[in-house]
Design a protein around this motif. Structure first.
Motif, PDB file in Angstrom:
ATOM      1  N   GLU A  71       1.119  -0.982  -0.256  1.00 20.09           N
ATOM      2  CA  GLU A  71       0.225   0.104   0.084  1.00 20.09           C
ATOM      3  C   GLU A  71       0.493   1.046   0.302  1.00 20.09           C
ATOM      4  O   GLU A  71       0.363   2.404  -0.934  1.00 20.09           O
ATOM      5  N   LYS A  72       1.478   0.937   1.087  1.00 20.24           N
ATOM      6  CA  LYS A  72       3.007   2.733   0.990  1.00 20.24           C
ATOM      7  C   LYS A  72       3.258   2.830  -0.580  1.00 20.24           C
ATOM      8  O   LYS A  72       3.856   3.966  -0.375  1.00 20.24           O
ATOM      9  N   GLY A  73       4.299   1.565  -0.816  1.00 24.33           N
ATOM     10  CA  GLY A  73       4.728   1.346  -1.145  1.00 24.33           C
ATOM     11  C   GLY A  73       4.563   1.981  -2.769  1.00 24.33           C
ATOM     12  O   GLY A  73       4.507   2.557  -4.221  1.00 24.33           O
ATOM     13  N   ILE A  74       4.186   0.224  -3.348  1.00 25.56           N
ATOM     14  CA  ILE A  74       3.584   0.122  -4.829  1.00 25.56           C
ATOM     15  C   ILE A  74       2.549   1.153  -5.119  1.00 25.56           C
ATOM     16  O   ILE A  74       2.033   1.497  -6.544  1.00 25.56           O
ATOM     17  N   GLU A  75       1.459   1.114  -3.831  1.00 25.62           N
ATOM     18  CA  GLU A  75       0.455   1.559  -4.918  1.00 25.62           C
ATOM     19  C   GLU A  75       0.420   3.324  -4.637  1.00 25.62           C
ATOM     20  O   GLU A  75      -0.237   3.677  -5.431  1.00 25.62           O
ATOM     21  N   GLN A  76       0.896   3.598  -4.109  1.00 24.76           N
ATOM     22  CA  GLN A  76       2.317   5.117  -3.833  1.00 24.76           C
ATOM     23  C   GLN A  76       2.467   5.825  -4.792  1.00 24.76           C
ATOM     24  O   GLN A  76       1.811   6.245  -5.704  1.00 24.76           O
ATOM     25  N   VAL A  77       3.106   4.525  -5.369  1.00 24.09           N
ATOM     26  CA  VAL A  77       4.331   5.483  -6.626  1.00 24.09           C
ATOM     27  C   VAL A  77       3.329   5.240  -7.685  1.00 24.09           C
ATOM     28  O   VAL A  77       3.040   5.691  -9.263  1.00 24.09           O
ATOM     29  N   SER A  78       2.185   3.446  -8.406  1.00 28.02           N
ATOM     30  CA  SER A  78       1.410   3.858  -9.103  1.00 28.02           C
ATOM     31  C   SER A  78       0.579   4.364  -9.013  1.00 28.02           C
ATOM     32  O   SER A  78       1.130   5.645 -10.453  1.00 28.02           O
ATOM     33  N   LYS A  79       0.423   5.060  -7.699  1.00 23.15           N
ATOM     34  CA  LYS A  79      -0.986   6.408  -8.639  1.00 23.15           C
ATOM     35  C   LYS A  79      -0.609   7.716  -8.304  1.00 23.15           C
ATOM     36  O   LYS A  79      -0.814   8.473  -8.812  1.00 23.15           O
ATOM     37  N   THR A  80       1.224   7.934  -8.629  1.00 21.65           N
ATOM     38  CA  THR A  80       1.939   9.156  -8.972  1.00 21.65           C
ATOM     39  C   THR A  80       2.591   9.118 -10.001  1.00 21.65           C
ATOM     40  O   THR A  80       1.972  10.251 -10.691  1.00 21.65           O
ATOM     41  N   LEU A  81       3.197   7.815 -10.581  1.00 19.11           N
ATOM     42  CA  LEU A  81       3.880   7.910 -11.900  1.00 19.11           C
ATOM     43  C   LEU A  81       2.706   8.053 -12.559  1.00 19.11           C
ATOM     44  O   LEU A  81       3.121   8.372 -13.351  1.00 19.11           O
ATOM     45  N   MET A  82       1.697   7.281 -12.446  1.00 17.14           N
ATOM     46  CA  MET A  82       0.682   6.987 -13.440  1.00 17.14           C
ATOM     47  C   MET A  82      -0.158   7.558 -14.540  1.00 17.14           C
ATOM     48  O   MET A  82       0.273   8.004 -15.537  1.00 17.14           O
ATOM     49  N   PRO A  83      -0.179   8.753 -13.604  1.00 20.99           N
ATOM     50  CA  PRO A  83      -1.069   9.736 -14.514  1.00 20.99           C
ATOM     51  C   PRO A  83       0.098  10.382 -15.519  1.00 20.99           C
ATOM     52  O   PRO A  83      -0.587  10.966 -16.288  1.00 20.99           O
ATOM     53  N   ILE A  84       1.131  10.965 -14.683  1.00 12.55           N
ATOM     54  CA  ILE A  84       2.311  11.582 -15.158  1.00 12.55           C
ATOM     55  C   ILE A  84       2.373  10.826 -15.911  1.00 12.55           C
ATOM     56  O   ILE A  84       2.527  11.632 -17.691  1.00 12.55           O
ATOM     57  N   LEU A  85       2.723   9.452 -16.648  1.00 14.69           N
ATOM     58  CA  LEU A  85       3.313   8.921 -17.523  1.00 14.69           C
ATOM     59  C   LEU A  85       1.985   8.790 -18.443  1.00 14.69           C
ATOM     60  O   LEU A  85       2.218   8.946 -19.914  1.00 14.69           O
ATOM     61  N   VAL A  86       0.342   8.548 -18.477  1.00 15.58           N
ATOM     62  CA  VAL A  86      -0.492   8.971 -19.668  1.00 15.58           C
ATOM     63  C   VAL A  86      -0.621  10.864 -20.562  1.00 15.58           C
ATOM     64  O   VAL A  86      -0.250  10.640 -21.069  1.00 15.58           O
ATOM     65  N   ILE A  87      -0.144  11.769 -19.148  1.00 16.25           N
ATOM     66  CA  ILE A  87      -0.201  13.232 -19.442  1.00 16.25           C
ATOM     67  C   ILE A  87       1.428  13.309 -20.546  1.00 16.25           C
ATOM     68  O   ILE A  87       1.166  13.359 -21.582  1.00 16.25           O
ATOM     69  N   LEU A  88       2.159  12.625 -20.132  1.00 10.56           N
ATOM     70  CA  LEU A  88       3.347  12.335 -21.694  1.00 10.56           C
ATOM     71  C   LEU A  88       3.127  11.918 -22.782  1.00 10.56           C
ATOM     72  O   LEU A  88       3.484  12.679 -23.630  1.00 10.56           O
ATOM     73  N   THR A  89       2.677  10.762 -22.362  1.00 11.39           N
ATOM     74  CA  THR A  89       2.129   9.993 -23.376  1.00 11.39           C
ATOM     75  C   THR A  89       1.864  10.819 -24.784  1.00 11.39           C
ATOM     76  O   THR A  89       2.102  11.123 -25.637  1.00 11.39           O
ATOM     77  N   VAL A  90       0.697  11.432 -23.924  1.00 11.48           N
ATOM     78  CA  VAL A  90      -0.346  12.220 -24.940  1.00 11.48           C
ATOM     79  C   VAL A  90      -0.074  13.661 -25.544  1.00 11.48           C
ATOM     80  O   VAL A  90      -0.124  13.820 -26.685  1.00 11.48           O
ATOM     81  N   GLY A  91       0.651  14.151 -24.486  1.00 12.17           N
ATOM     82  CA  GLY A  91       1.588  15.690 -24.658  1.00 12.17           C
ATOM     83  C   GLY A  91       2.084  15.395 -25.925  1.00 12.17           C
ATOM     84  O   GLY A  91       2.582  15.781 -27.111  1.00 12.17           O
ATOM     85  N   ILE A  92       3.369  14.430 -25.711  1.00  8.45           N
ATOM     86  CA  ILE A  92       4.806  13.793 -26.896  1.00  8.45           C
ATOM     87  C   ILE A  92       3.804  13.851 -28.020  1.00  8.45           C
ATOM     88  O   ILE A  92       4.038  14.003 -29.081  1.00  8.45           O
ATOM     89  N   ALA A  93       2.763  12.649 -28.152  1.00  7.11           N
ATOM     90  CA  ALA A  93       1.966  12.141 -29.860  1.00  7.11           C
ATOM     91  C   ALA A  93       1.188  13.507 -29.708  1.00  7.11           C
ATOM     92  O   ALA A  93       1.727  13.439 -30.976  1.00  7.11           O
ATOM     93  N   ILE A  94       1.131  14.446 -29.700  1.00  7.73           N
ATOM     94  CA  ILE A  94       0.742  15.981 -30.142  1.00  7.73           C
ATOM     95  C   ILE A  94       0.990  16.333 -30.948  1.00  7.73           C
ATOM     96  O   ILE A  94       1.414  16.696 -31.876  1.00  7.73           O
ATOM     97  N   TYR A  95       2.459  16.661 -30.102  1.00  6.39           N
ATOM     98  CA  TYR A  95       3.663  17.373 -30.472  1.00  6.39           C
ATOM     99  C   TYR A  95       4.081  16.228 -31.603  1.00  6.39           C
ATOM    100  O   TYR A  95       4.710  17.494 -32.810  1.00  6.39           O
ATOM    101  N   SER A  96       4.872  15.518 -32.055  1.00  4.92           N
ATOM    102  CA  SER A  96       4.858  14.649 -32.751  1.00  4.92           C
ATOM    103  C   SER A  96       3.934  14.631 -34.055  1.00  4.92           C
ATOM    104  O   SER A  96       4.433  15.203 -34.976  1.00  4.92           O
TER     105      SER A  96
END
Ligand code: PHE
Length: 451
Positions: A160-185
């Motif tokens: 809960e403190k490690g995996i869940e917390q990290v996933s909840k933080t990193l996954m939204p950033i990952l989605v934003i970066l992917t969509v953002g770079i795709a649009i730029y591309s």
């Protein structure tokens, strides 16, 4: 079990952690070049159909047996039927083999991220940059150790403190970066033709190998047949809707893969002056071709830094799932604490990663089956063990414990909408598909066919 098993706090935690495992190098690097190679839109279509049938069946089966037994792979198979615990042992071998070499590649990503961050864009775009980096001894090893240590800290902190917390933080950033770079591309001059090349079905390139390639990719991309989804399922609460969660993980994984193609294919297309074939750079795509593409585009250093940050996050959430699976097996078997298990698994992984790293330099003279160490481990796990484990899992559920074992678990809190599909797939269609993957990947390795 003497101690209470840890669990994700709710549905979102489970979905993001499982999606974090699924979304990795496979989505960001392998999917785009396979799509470009196997006919663009037609590959996407085949992949999509397979994801909602074949991928769905295997994933729901694994998550359900994890949650039903509350145990990771070895314990889960043993609890369902003592005679078949060997399937659990085989499944557990896969992450033990993958984690070390996955960390070597993770280390390369660390290196590229720091190179772009410190503005060494044109150096990284040189032809020899990659080969001379992996050919040295100290730096790649240092990078892989950094990568494994970050992974270990998260696993050390717990579910809960490690995996869940990290996933909840990193996954939204990952989605934003992917969509953002795709649009730029796709806004780069000339990129629209590249986008069309990516999504338009090219029937001439369609053949049986398209299907086989899509099937193999799906398997790896969804982190199936290695006990990961069983372990994560065992941390899932009984009140969470299983069918819906599995569907959401699949949508997530496939969506990111699709956008990854959108960010890479048009950009490379522009860079090559409209030559689609050059996207088939294979493994060199990420570390050799893309740095050149970034170097040539406006804001390339920023985009390159963000891109490798994105890849780093994706690789980390995947390696966390690998290490967590191994740690939970050690805990279940030896009853060690999470912390001690994590330390031992970390030391072991660093030691086993060394040959895969040094295999490109000092130890390049030693070539098991004519491959580098890294390719060799990859071949054993992905091309042999994973299809074998998947096949045994299907047969075990289809004919030993019977599909109802999974169906009952899914029905605990909702109707099983795709129950009929599941029954037919697990008993008949999935085993046949897996045999096709197994045979073709062996023929591919022997050089008889090429995938
Ligand atoms: N599913 C990951 C990907 O798409 C790969 C992976 C394999 C992750 C095995 C964890 C374990 O890249």
């Amino acid at each position: 079990m003497d101690k209470k098993r840890s669990s994700f706090s709710g549905k979102l935690g489970f979905i993001l952690a499982a999606a974090g495992s699924a979304v990795g190098l496979g989505n960001l690097w392998r999917f785009p070049y396979l799509a470009a190679k196997y006919g663009g839109g037609i590959f996407l279509l085949v992949y999509l159909i397979l994801a909602v049938t074949f991928g769905f069946t295997l994933m729901i089966a694994e998550v359900a047996i994890g949650r039903k037994t509350g145990l990771s792979a070895i314990g889960a198979f043993r609890k369902l039927n003592r005679k078949y615990s060997f399937i659990g042992y085989l499944a557990s071998l896969v992450p033990i083999i993958i984690l070390p070499y996955y960390s070597v590649i993770g280390g390369w990503v660390v290196k590229y991220f720091s190179a772009f961050l410190s503005g060494q864009t044109s150096a990284a775009a040189q032809d020899s940059y990659f080969t001379s980096f992996i050919g040295t001894s100290t730096e790649p090893v240092l990078c892989l150790v950094i990568f494994i240590l970050i992974t270990a800290v998260v696993v050390f902190l717990g579910v809960e403190k490690g995996i869940e917390q990290v996933s909840k933080t990193l996954m939204p950033i990952l989605v934003i970066l992917t969509v953002g770079i795709a649009i730029y591309s796709i806004t780069l001059p000339g990129a629209i033709d590249g986008l069309i090349y990516y999504v338009k079905p090219n029937l001439k390139q369609f053949s049986l190998t398209t299907v086989v390639a899509a099937m193999g990719q799906l398997f790896y991309s969804m982190s199936l047949a290695m006990g990961i989804m069983i372990t994560y399922g065992s941390y899932m609460k009984k009140e969470v809707n299983l069918e819906q969660s599995v569907t959401q993980i699949e949508v997530f994984d496939t969506g990111i893969a699709f956008f990854a193609g959108m960010m890479i294919v048009p950009a490379v297309f522009v860079f090559n002056g409209g030559d689609g074939a050059a996207i088939n750079a294979g493994p060199g795509l990420m570390f050799v071709t893309l740095p050149k593409v970034f170097d040539s585009m406006p804001f390339g250093t920023v985009i390159g830094t963000l891109f490798f940050l994105l890849v780093l996050f994706a690789a980390l959430t995947s390696s966390i799932s690998l290490m967590e699976t191994i740690v939970s097996i050690v805990q279940d078997m030896l009853h060690w604490s999470r912390r001690l298990s994590t330390i031992i698994v970390t030391l072991f992984s660093v030691a086993v990663a060394l040959p895969s790293s040094l295999g490109f330099g000092k130890w390049s003279g030693i070539q098991p089956l004519g491959m580098s160490f890294l390719d060799f481990f990859d071949f054993i796990s992905n091309s042999i063990l994973m299809p074998v484990v998947a096949l045994l899992t299907c047969l075990f559920i289809g004919y030993v414990v019977k599909p109802k074992a999974v169906i009952e678990e899914v029905r605990l809190n909702s109707r099983f909408k795709r129950e009929k599909l599941f029954r037919i797939m697990i008993k008949y269609i999935a085993p046949v598909c897996i045999i096709i993957i197994l045979v073709s990947s062996i023929l591919n390795a022997l050089g008889i066919i090429t995938i």
